[in-house]
Design a protein around this motif. Sequence first.
Motif, PDB file in Angstrom:
ATOM      1  N   TYR A  78     -16.618  44.876  65.007  1.00 22.67           N
ATOM      2  CA  TYR A  78     -15.348  44.521  64.978  1.00 22.67           C
ATOM      3  C   TYR A  78     -14.462  46.180  65.022  1.00 22.67           C
ATOM      4  O   TYR A  78     -13.548  46.145  65.942  1.00 22.67           O
ATOM      5  CB  TYR A  78     -14.888  44.176  63.574  1.00 22.67           C
ATOM      6  CG  TYR A  78     -13.295  44.128  63.265  1.00 22.67           C
ATOM      7  CD1 TYR A  78     -12.602  43.130  63.644  1.00 22.67           C
ATOM      8  CD2 TYR A  78     -12.728  45.203  62.650  1.00 22.67           C
ATOM      9  CE1 TYR A  78     -11.193  42.990  63.507  1.00 22.67           C
ATOM     10  CE2 TYR A  78     -11.441  45.007  62.127  1.00 22.67           C
ATOM     11  CZ  TYR A  78     -10.761  43.826  62.585  1.00 22.67           C
ATOM     12  OH  TYR A  78      -9.163  43.955  62.498  1.00 22.67           O
TER      13      TYR A  78
ATOM     14  N   GLY B  40     -11.282  47.701  66.943  1.00 21.61           N
ATOM     15  CA  GLY B  40     -11.853  47.493  68.285  1.00 21.61           C
ATOM     16  C   GLY B  40     -11.854  48.686  69.209  1.00 21.61           C
ATOM     17  O   GLY B  40     -11.300  48.741  70.376  1.00 21.61           O
TER      18      GLY B  40
ATOM     19  N   ARG C 281      -8.540  41.917  70.510  1.00 22.34           N
ATOM     20  CA  ARG C 281      -9.535  42.671  71.186  1.00 22.34           C
ATOM     21  C   ARG C 281     -10.797  43.043  70.048  1.00 22.34           C
ATOM     22  O   ARG C 281     -12.027  43.103  70.613  1.00 22.34           O
ATOM     23  CB  ARG C 281      -9.001  44.178  71.727  1.00 22.34           C
ATOM     24  CG  ARG C 281      -8.398  44.017  72.999  1.00 22.34           C
ATOM     25  CD  ARG C 281      -8.313  45.239  73.804  1.00 22.34           C
ATOM     26  NE  ARG C 281      -7.592  46.304  72.910  1.00 22.34           N
ATOM     27  CZ  ARG C 281      -6.370  46.486  72.837  1.00 22.34           C
ATOM     28  NH1 ARG C 281      -5.571  45.747  73.419  1.00 22.34           N
ATOM     29  NH2 ARG C 281      -6.114  47.509  72.109  1.00 22.34           N
ATOM     30  N   ALA C 282     -10.582  43.418  68.844  1.00 19.78           N
ATOM     31  CA  ALA C 282     -11.606  43.724  68.066  1.00 19.78           C
ATOM     32  C   ALA C 282     -12.172  42.467  67.427  1.00 19.78           C
ATOM     33  O   ALA C 282     -13.501  42.254  67.507  1.00 19.78           O
ATOM     34  CB  ALA C 282     -10.752  44.174  66.703  1.00 19.78           C
TER      35      ALA C 282
END
Length: 487
Positions: free
Chosen positions: A288, A325, A361-362
């Motif tokens: 993450y 991310g 995105r993470a």
Amino acid sequence: MKRYFYLWHRWLGIGLCLLMALWFVSGMVMLYVGYPKLTPAEHLTHLPELPARDCCIDLAQVFAASGRDDAPQSLRLSSAEGRPRYLLGYADGSGVTLDALDGRRIEAVDEAGALASARQFDPRATAHYLGLVDEDAWTHSRALDGDRPLHRVQLDDAEGRQLYISSHSGAVVRDATRTERAWNWIGAWLHWLYPLRGPWWSNLVIYSALAATAMALLGQVVGVLRWRFSRPYRSGSRSPYRGGFARWHHVGGLLFGGVVIAWIFSGLTSMRPWHLLDSQSTLTASAYQGGALRAESFPLPVREALARFRQAGLHPRELEWRMVGGEGVLQALEGNGNSRVLAMDDANEPLRRLPESTLRRAVQAMAAGTAFEVEELTAYDFYYFARAEQSMNGGLQRPLPVLRARIDDAAGTWLHIDPRSGALLEQLDERRRLARWLFNLLHSWDWQPLLQRPLLRDLLMLAFSLGGLVVSVSGVVLGWRRLRRAR
């Protein structure tokens, strides 16, 4: 078979009813006075504002002065002993503390430093040094292991507060008021069997709860078998016991036995016996984050970052750096919990929350190609909720709104993400969600219709606790009589 039910219930009860009585008494105390903890709100309230000028050395100097080659998992700029300090936490549980003004590494904090931190916590109270302890009645939490031994300082304030101060960083890590200390001797300290704490403590609690569950289940079976549903006994009663403790035990067990069983069994599950409720998710927080905490991910100088936060109307008491991310994020926190974030890829104006695209995105990096969906929660539900400060989980931060990401992996992982900071607050797979039902619902009654009506919840829990206490105390009396007769 009936005879064995009676015998097992009787002899288990002789050994366990006193323990159950203590559990009910201590549980009622814990409704209103919890085990001492330093909540995030208390921590921030008692921190001074970070200096407006000449603060602080930049991250490149911080990492160089740490003397470590591995990257830290956490990095904060806080205050201790009245001076700003960098606090670095590592994966092995160790930490490094640096003076944020000159980069000096703090190896140990002495008595004078502990008293200075106590004065920082409350400048108006007189502080008295009580000595160095490794562990005492109010510091059993494993979360404090990296700070031991702890300096203990008494404050002459209205609440008679004792502070526990890390001997490594000088940070105040726990406080215990006079009221908390007094009530916890018959509250959490008894409820968790802390007087018997030792190498076998965990197994002692698990097997005691398991035996008590079996005893209560057998009691329900025996109670139903002894109750006359079709025609009463000669006395006219449905119970064979005309009065006294035996009747109280029989009728009380039938009325409150179901809740007693639920409470004992759910208390057992809180110990995570035999790793049955441990998470099975293979997704990692490092994925993450998308990268290690390194100076190059945070090019904005600390002085300039502090200036930007102040221009936005925020007066930071603490800064925290994190990776989200693969992107560097800096969060500033005020004493009242207000916060702003600076995203290093576009470090212009402080934001109230990170863009959802950054958080997605993470999650995508963490899901590693597995499908997922994201929703925003603006109200608490069964799997994400806040508790009162005195409760066991009352120190956990549960801000709203929050993002919930449901990942379609084998473990059915859910993530709860704070959009104000990008922090990964919680990771729940199917087993951990099952634990919500087995412990939070059955033991603490963490159900929104009741949590939203705290007075009703308290009255119900007190009523059923008193019912359980009646069953337990009557069992103690009957057991004592049986032992005297046998002797």
